[in-house]
Write an enzyme that holds these catalytic residues in place. Sequence first.
Site, PDB file in Angstrom:
ATOM      1  CB  THR A   7      14.621   4.762   1.256  1.00  0.00           C
ATOM      2  OG1 THR A   7      15.146   3.514   1.735  1.00  0.00           O
ATOM      3  CG2 THR A   7      13.296   5.055   1.929  1.00  0.00           C
ATOM      4  CG  HIS A  66      21.798   8.853   8.066  1.00  0.00           C
ATOM      5  ND1 HIS A  66      21.946   9.026   6.708  1.00  0.00           N
ATOM      6  CD2 HIS A  66      21.446   7.543   8.240  1.00  0.00           C
ATOM      7  CE1 HIS A  66      21.710   7.878   6.090  1.00  0.00           C
ATOM      8  NE2 HIS A  66      21.399   6.974   6.998  1.00  0.00           N
ATOM      9  CG  ASN A  85      19.640   6.596   2.810  1.00  0.00           C
ATOM     10  OD1 ASN A  85      20.562   7.414   2.793  1.00  0.00           O
ATOM     11  ND2 ASN A  85      19.664   5.504   3.546  1.00  0.00           N
ATOM     12  NE  ARG A 112       8.953  -3.791  13.751  1.00  0.00           N
ATOM     13  CZ  ARG A 112       8.090  -2.814  13.987  1.00  0.00           C
ATOM     14  NH1 ARG A 112       8.339  -1.927  14.897  1.00  0.00           N
ATOM     15  NH2 ARG A 112       6.973  -2.745  13.290  1.00  0.00           N
ATOM     16  CB  CYS A 148      24.502   5.952   5.733  1.00  0.00           C
ATOM     17  SG  CYS A 148      23.414   4.874   4.789  1.00  0.00           S
ATOM     18  NE  ARG A 183      11.991   7.337  18.214  1.00  0.00           N
ATOM     19  CZ  ARG A 183      12.239   6.048  18.333  1.00  0.00           C
ATOM     20  NH1 ARG A 183      11.780   5.212  17.434  1.00  0.00           N
ATOM     21  NH2 ARG A 183      12.948   5.580  19.336  1.00  0.00           N
ATOM     22  CG  ASP A 207      -1.837   1.207   1.216  1.00  0.00           C
ATOM     23  OD1 ASP A 207      -2.614   1.359   0.248  1.00  0.00           O
ATOM     24  OD2 ASP A 207      -1.739   2.028   2.155  1.00  0.00           O
ATOM     25  CB  ALA A 208       1.611   3.691  -2.694  1.00  0.00           C
ATOM     26  CB  SER A 227      24.544   0.405   9.206  1.00  0.00           C
ATOM     27  OG  SER A 227      23.239   0.928   9.229  1.00  0.00           O
ATOM     28  CE  LYS A 266       9.346   5.103  11.174  1.00  0.00           C
ATOM     29  NZ  LYS A 266       8.600   3.856  11.073  1.00  0.00           N
ATOM     30  CD  GLU A 324      26.026   1.589   1.825  1.00  0.00           C
ATOM     31  OE1 GLU A 324      26.121   2.279   2.851  1.00  0.00           O
ATOM     32  OE2 GLU A 324      25.280   0.611   1.748  1.00  0.00           O
TER      33      GLU A 324
END
Lengths: 349, 132
Positions: A154, A237, A269, A202, A113, A246, A29-30, A299, A242, A81
């Site tokens: 992304t 970054h 990204n 996650r 990144c 945050r 679902d876009a 990462s 989101k 990378e």
Amino acid sequence: MSVGIVSYGSYIPRYRIKVEDIARVWGEDAETLKAGLMVSEKSVPDLDEDAATIAVESARAAIENGNIDPVRIGAVYTGSESHPYAVKPTSTIVAEAISATPVMTAADFEFACKAGSATVQSCMGLTSSGMIDLGMGIGADVSQGAPGDALEYTAASGGVAFIMGDNESEPIALIEDTYSFTTDTPDFWRREGSEFPQHGGRFTGEPGYFKHVIGASKGLMEKMGTGPEDYDYAVFHQPNGKFPTRVSKELGFSRDKIEPGMVITKLGNIYSGSCMMGIAATLDQAKPGDRIFATAFGSGAGADAFSIKVTDKMEQFQKYSPKVWDQLKDPVYVDYAKYAKHKGKLKRS
Amino acid sequence: MSVVRFWRNQVNRYNLEGTHCNSCDEYFYPPRSMCPTCRREGELESHRFEGKGEIVTYTIIHSAAEGFENQSPYPLAIVKLDEGASLTSPIVADPEEMYIGMRVKPVFRKLGESGDKGMIYYGTKFAPDKND
């Protein structure tokens, strides 16, 4: 410190794919994805573009924008990378293409990144120690995301080059201080020879992004005795929209301070150049005396925080340099089939 | 193409380095070791072209050579640089965008590669210059 950014340049390929086009292929679902990721489209490289060509274009933009004599550049470091060669530097291609060779040093960096921000720190060291006159740090990628993986919405392409120097009269923005926070955290990786990266889902969030970005950001502010109220802008970054939203809230930066640098919504990204592109977009709008707080994350995992202060040289620089947000205008949209061909996911037999 | 053959002309391909004859004021790309007009009286010097120019004529390649199949259809044009020299180059544009007289600027792109394991050859192509 009198070390700072003497010039910068950016490059964004002209092609884009919308989240709707990727979601349609995988039955997702876009609207849910767009709301969750805060990304509506991402850049796509041309068939004859890779991290080296993008690094060269951004490096040439930095040279032109600042009217820099390339012979003064004593180091070219490229963070990516997606270096086109496993063995053979991207940075020598860049150095030759900007005519900085042969009396200089070059090397390629890799730290997911944040490889781009690591090149900037290295150039700060070399210039402030007097080892070189100017140093060029680049973050450039044609990022990979496996078909159907969450990253595919992304993972984008683009590059940014910063020319660093320590001659007091030159910087358009001073780096007041920098602070890094690094641990061995396997939240994202790509094995040698693998086409696409793997990630911990996650797990990339709390133990990866948030722990390190907050660690570096708080560390730098404590070291300098500053707080969010001392900064006019902030950049974090942008693996999606989101996470930086945050983390900026958690650190006490208001939404309007991160808005100018939030290129993720239209760009995606660009991995090694992600935070640097946000910084560039913010510098495009900043005025002399403004302070910018920026933290890059890679990462693996680590974060580099920077406190940047814009000098009065910026006004002249802004008159002639193309703006990041302007480069995001008037894209050429491609569908998933063309995107897959451009990214080498679809190959002719 | 052999690695050495490409490397010898690498700087010319990366940065459009050609030659200029001080005697007759003519520009050459690729570089020449002798001026074809002035012969022994010619005084050649290295010259880096700014790279801006215009499309003299073009064709659209539909049936591409081996290694370039993925890029077809693509425009191939004769570009006349502002200093005067002309060269043949792929144009980074959709075929529908092309027209004779179009202003172009240089862009750094992959020119080709020797398969999946060989060298990648980089150099200059041209793209529409919308600011000119």
